[in-house]
Design an enzyme around this catalytic site. Sequence first.
Site, PDB file in Angstrom:
ATOM      1  N   LEU A 127       9.910   0.165  -6.497  1.00 46.35           N
ATOM      2  CA  LEU A 127       9.989  -1.101  -5.771  1.00 46.35           C
ATOM      3  C   LEU A 127       8.606  -1.563  -5.349  1.00 46.35           C
ATOM      4  O   LEU A 127       8.313  -2.758  -5.331  1.00 46.35           O
ATOM      5  CB  LEU A 127      10.850  -0.932  -4.509  1.00 46.35           C
ATOM      6  CG  LEU A 127      12.360  -0.831  -4.677  1.00 46.35           C
ATOM      7  CD1 LEU A 127      12.997  -0.510  -3.335  1.00 46.35           C
ATOM      8  CD2 LEU A 127      12.922  -2.130  -5.228  1.00 46.35           C
ATOM      9  N   SER A 129       4.226  -0.019  -4.945  1.00 47.61           N
ATOM     10  CA  SER A 129       3.264   1.055  -5.177  1.00 47.61           C
ATOM     11  C   SER A 129       1.992   0.752  -4.396  1.00 47.61           C
ATOM     12  O   SER A 129       1.398  -0.317  -4.558  1.00 47.61           O
ATOM     13  CB  SER A 129       2.946   1.176  -6.668  1.00 47.61           C
ATOM     14  OG  SER A 129       1.985   2.179  -6.898  1.00 47.61           O
ATOM     15  N   ALA A 130       1.593   1.685  -3.515  1.00 48.99           N
ATOM     16  CA  ALA A 130       0.391   1.506  -2.704  1.00 48.99           C
ATOM     17  C   ALA A 130      -0.540   2.699  -2.905  1.00 48.99           C
ATOM     18  O   ALA A 130      -0.278   3.576  -3.724  1.00 48.99           O
ATOM     19  CB  ALA A 130       0.779   1.351  -1.238  1.00 48.99           C
ATOM     20  N   SER A 131      -1.624   2.725  -2.154  1.00 52.79           N
ATOM     21  CA  SER A 131      -2.652   3.737  -2.381  1.00 52.79           C
ATOM     22  C   SER A 131      -2.210   5.134  -1.994  1.00 52.79           C
ATOM     23  O   SER A 131      -2.652   6.116  -2.578  1.00 52.79           O
ATOM     24  CB  SER A 131      -3.908   3.368  -1.588  1.00 52.79           C
ATOM     25  OG  SER A 131      -3.586   3.161  -0.230  1.00 52.79           O
ATOM     26  N   VAL A 132      -1.326   5.250  -1.002  1.00 52.45           N
ATOM     27  CA  VAL A 132      -0.915   6.564  -0.514  1.00 52.45           C
ATOM     28  C   VAL A 132       0.420   7.003  -1.100  1.00 52.45           C
ATOM     29  O   VAL A 132       0.633   8.185  -1.377  1.00 52.45           O
ATOM     30  CB  VAL A 132      -0.842   6.562   1.031  1.00 52.45           C
ATOM     31  CG1 VAL A 132      -0.227   7.847   1.564  1.00 52.45           C
ATOM     32  CG2 VAL A 132      -2.244   6.375   1.613  1.00 52.45           C
ATOM     33  N   ALA A 133       1.335   6.076  -1.306  1.00 43.14           N
ATOM     34  CA  ALA A 133       2.681   6.441  -1.756  1.00 43.14           C
ATOM     35  C   ALA A 133       3.279   5.319  -2.581  1.00 43.14           C
ATOM     36  O   ALA A 133       2.761   4.201  -2.618  1.00 43.14           O
ATOM     37  CB  ALA A 133       3.572   6.733  -0.539  1.00 43.14           C
ATOM     38  N   ASP A 289       1.294  -0.660  13.318  1.00 41.13           N
ATOM     39  CA  ASP A 289       0.942  -1.189  11.994  1.00 41.13           C
ATOM     40  C   ASP A 289       1.870  -2.352  11.658  1.00 41.13           C
ATOM     41  O   ASP A 289       2.443  -2.423  10.567  1.00 41.13           O
ATOM     42  CB  ASP A 289       1.056  -0.076  10.951  1.00 41.13           C
ATOM     43  CG  ASP A 289       0.301  -0.412   9.663  1.00 41.13           C
ATOM     44  OD1 ASP A 289      -0.580  -1.293   9.701  1.00 41.13           O
ATOM     45  OD2 ASP A 289       0.596   0.203   8.621  1.00 41.13           O
TER      46      ASP A 289
END
Length: 544
Positions: A127, A129-133, A289
Amino acid sequence: MPIARSVTIARVFLRYRLNELVPAESQPLWLRVLWAPAKLLPSGKAKRMGRGERLRRALEDLGPIFVKFGQLLSTRPDLLPPDMVEELNHLQDNVPPYPADQCIARIEAALGASVDELFAEFEREPLASASVAQVHAARLKGENGEAGQSVVVKVLRPGIGRIIGQDLQLLRHIARWIERFLPDGKRMRPVEVVEDYRHTIEGELDLVREAANGSELKRNFASSPLLYIPEVYWDYTRENVLVLERIDGIPVTDLDQLRAQGTNMALLAERGVEIFFKQVFEHNFFHADMHPGNIFVSRENPERPKYIAIDTAIVGSLTREDQYYLARNLLAMFRRDYRMVAELHVQSGWVRRDTPINAFEAAIRAVCEPIFEKPLGEISFARVLISLFQTARRFDMEVQPQLVLLQKTLLNIEGLGRQLYPQLDLWKTAHPFLERWMRERIHPKTILGEIRRYGPEWLEKFPQLPQLAFSALEQGRDLAPQLHRLGIELAHSKRRGRTRYARMIAGVMLAAGAGLVASPGLLTQIPAASWALGAAALALLLWP
């Protein structure tokens, strides 16, 4: 510092002429000589870019960890000029997904079963995709094996801890270099900024901690019409895998869709402010955040809209003292009682005890008075707070990590509120809340609650009080002869015309006694020696 990565960073710095972000006259001679060869290289598009865009593009080229660092910097307008902050706000934490087979292998290793055994359905295409997960949609199995609850599965990227560790090491080196060699480096406190980032990013590497934060927030708003937090499925959650209820909401930035369903935008904006103050002052546990990507609006009851918040990796809380001083600061500031604001900063320990109150008050007035000439509805609450902290820093205010998180959250909430409803008067919502909270803090019911909470601890220590009192008296008795001799010597000194020194020592003794009285543990260990010091000092001051 890894050589290959250092070369990459240097190449990106040169490509975007980041040396030019610091005025040449502010650079030491050796640095100008070092950067001189860069002028011989083709500048390409960099020359046509503003300094903010150059910084943003450089961070994007350096990779996801630097992107997240840029996102943190975008919340620090006390450190960077407005044009850079605005450009860094455009940084997006979107990176290509890693192969689904690797993701599935990590889930199966963490949960000890195959994906087919764990879920009725699992979508291989992520769904997000980011830098950590990255996140995949799935469905849990029902009681009879059929498709049940719709969930999302968040999985940490492989090797992300090692990558973050390396980049943090590089950032520390760069921060020390900036602090040491640039004329304005110390004022920017780059080492502290990197340390703040380290706490933030490391908090995102433990999904069990994120799940626990989400559970706490959900419990705090369990019966509230303001905010919904997705359910955590603990049986499927590990340090590198998190399974949450999948929510169905409208992204808070999708204004067209919100208006199309008839959302009460004014109430939605006000409820965002109310959520912030409720978290900070009532719960003392706030989602830190709350940028637009983590906030949605429920499709149910648009006339009485409800927020949905995800990604609870970063949370904050304040000490009881910081809560109290912050509330009083805000109230005093909007009453234009700048003397009180200055005194509260000293009382709270945010600035040094020897800060000249008159000069500090004048500096605060110079910053705030132009702002408050505007109508309250046009005043940025967050900007006032930032201006206040900027002024305090000129008087050696130390960085308060908990207040930085608070400032970042308030910036997000206020910016979001004004986007939803530009006429938002944040003070109209905040003022009565703070007034009510201050009244409730000293209400007999609150005091009774504190007694109930700490009563067992006090009762447990009560039997020790006689012995502690006896020990304190013994200390005072042992100290008395020494104080007597010191008093005689000082009296002789005074007769010889050295009254000034006697009073100076008496002042020291008074300060020592006051320090003992004000020391932690006053309720359980009142040192009799402090009273002896005070009495002796008073006698010295009154000695003929």
